[in-house]
Write a protein that holds these residues in place. Structure first.
Motif, PDB file in Angstrom:
ATOM      1  N   LYS A  66      -0.345  49.141  28.892  1.00  0.00           N
ATOM      2  CA  LYS A  66       0.858  48.344  28.660  1.00  0.00           C
ATOM      3  C   LYS A  66       2.060  48.965  29.346  1.00  0.00           C
ATOM      4  O   LYS A  66       2.286  50.167  29.284  1.00  0.00           O
ATOM      5  CB  LYS A  66       1.140  48.226  27.166  1.00  0.00           C
ATOM      6  CG  LYS A  66       2.292  47.281  26.843  1.00  0.00           C
ATOM      7  CD  LYS A  66       2.555  47.194  25.354  1.00  0.00           C
ATOM      8  CE  LYS A  66       1.486  46.358  24.719  1.00  0.00           C
ATOM      9  NZ  LYS A  66       1.799  46.041  23.316  1.00  0.00           N
TER      10      LYS A  66
ATOM     11  N   ASP B  15       7.010  45.611  26.187  1.00  0.00           N
ATOM     12  CA  ASP B  15       7.005  44.498  25.243  1.00  0.00           C
ATOM     13  C   ASP B  15       8.321  43.769  25.362  1.00  0.00           C
ATOM     14  O   ASP B  15       9.342  44.392  25.614  1.00  0.00           O
ATOM     15  CB  ASP B  15       6.902  44.994  23.794  1.00  0.00           C
ATOM     16  CG  ASP B  15       5.519  45.475  23.440  1.00  0.00           C
ATOM     17  OD1 ASP B  15       5.430  46.582  22.891  1.00  0.00           O
ATOM     18  OD2 ASP B  15       4.547  44.753  23.681  1.00  0.00           O
TER      19      ASP B  15
ATOM     20  N   GLU C 156       4.115  40.396  26.307  1.00  0.00           N
ATOM     21  CA  GLU C 156       3.880  41.797  26.640  1.00  0.00           C
ATOM     22  C   GLU C 156       3.413  41.855  28.085  1.00  0.00           C
ATOM     23  O   GLU C 156       2.810  40.916  28.598  1.00  0.00           O
ATOM     24  CB  GLU C 156       2.866  42.424  25.682  1.00  0.00           C
ATOM     25  CG  GLU C 156       1.593  41.648  25.512  1.00  0.00           C
ATOM     26  CD  GLU C 156       0.785  42.068  24.305  1.00  0.00           C
ATOM     27  OE1 GLU C 156       1.040  43.136  23.711  1.00  0.00           O
ATOM     28  OE2 GLU C 156      -0.142  41.324  23.953  1.00  0.00           O
TER      29      GLU C 156
ATOM     30  N   LEU D 203       2.718  37.274  23.073  1.00  0.00           N
ATOM     31  CA  LEU D 203       2.425  38.162  21.956  1.00  0.00           C
ATOM     32  C   LEU D 203       1.497  37.463  20.968  1.00  0.00           C
ATOM     33  O   LEU D 203       1.546  36.233  20.793  1.00  0.00           O
ATOM     34  CB  LEU D 203       3.710  38.574  21.244  1.00  0.00           C
ATOM     35  CG  LEU D 203       4.636  39.510  22.019  1.00  0.00           C
ATOM     36  CD1 LEU D 203       5.980  39.631  21.320  1.00  0.00           C
ATOM     37  CD2 LEU D 203       4.002  40.875  22.200  1.00  0.00           C
ATOM     38  N   THR D 204       0.649  38.244  20.298  1.00  0.00           N
ATOM     39  CA  THR D 204      -0.346  37.712  19.368  1.00  0.00           C
ATOM     40  C   THR D 204       0.262  36.768  18.343  1.00  0.00           C
ATOM     41  O   THR D 204      -0.283  35.698  18.080  1.00  0.00           O
ATOM     42  CB  THR D 204      -1.068  38.867  18.643  1.00  0.00           C
ATOM     43  OG1 THR D 204      -1.597  39.761  19.622  1.00  0.00           O
ATOM     44  CG2 THR D 204      -2.179  38.355  17.765  1.00  0.00           C
TER      45      THR D 204
ATOM     46  N   SER E 179       0.811  33.341  19.945  1.00  0.00           N
ATOM     47  CA  SER E 179      -0.221  32.740  20.799  1.00  0.00           C
ATOM     48  C   SER E 179      -0.765  31.412  20.271  1.00  0.00           C
ATOM     49  O   SER E 179      -1.222  30.587  21.057  1.00  0.00           O
ATOM     50  CB  SER E 179      -1.372  33.726  21.031  1.00  0.00           C
ATOM     51  OG  SER E 179      -1.976  34.061  19.809  1.00  0.00           O
TER      52      SER E 179
END
Length: 144
Positions: free
Chosen positions: A38, A41, A46, A68-69, A72
């Motif tokens: 990574k 963020d 990200e 980002l989760t 999503s």
């Protein structure tokens, strides 16, 4: 293997000296892209350093940007990323990072962008002001 990348004094050099964090297998390797780690963020997405793989051992460093989760599953965020992809792919200028690909891993969309190796503006400003100097006017105009 692809050509070696010089990383001394660059964003890649800073990244490779940092510890890499493990990621979910579904994004660690997806199709032609392998995530190396990574980079940053943001509020919506990200950013990852990745390698694009091709025929005959072709490899190229690229940047992957994924939602980002927590966002999503939200169609609004997915549509924003798709809009960004369509708009960005229509822009061609030497000062605009090129979007190379749009993909899906699991149910998460991601953009693949060219890697512009070098210092970001924050690091340039830290070095300039940290040394007691500001940016000289010609340099200031070229970064805006």
């Amino acid at each position: 293997m692809g050509a070696r990348v010089s990383v001394r004094g660059s964003m890649l050099g800073r990244f490779y000296r940092s510890p890499m964090l493990p990621y979910a297998p579904q994004m660690a390797r997806h199709g032609r892209y392998t995530i190396l780690g990574k980079l940053a963020d943001g509020g919506m997405a990200e950013i990852f350093l990745a390698t694009q793989h091709g025929a005959e051992g072709f490899e190229k460093h690229v940047v992957l940007k994924r939602i980002l989760t927590q966002f999503s599953a939200d169609p609004q965020f997915r549509n924003m990323l798709l809009d960004e992809a369509h708009i960005s792919m229509s822009l061609q200028h030497s000062n605009v990072v090129q979007v190379l690909d749009l993909g899906v891993a699991g149910s998460r969309y991601f953009l693949v962008m060219e890697l512009v190796d070098g210092w970001d503006l924050e690091r340039i400003l830290q070095r300039s002001y940290g040394g007691g100097h500001g940016l000289p006017p010609p340099r200031s105009r070229s970064t805006s």
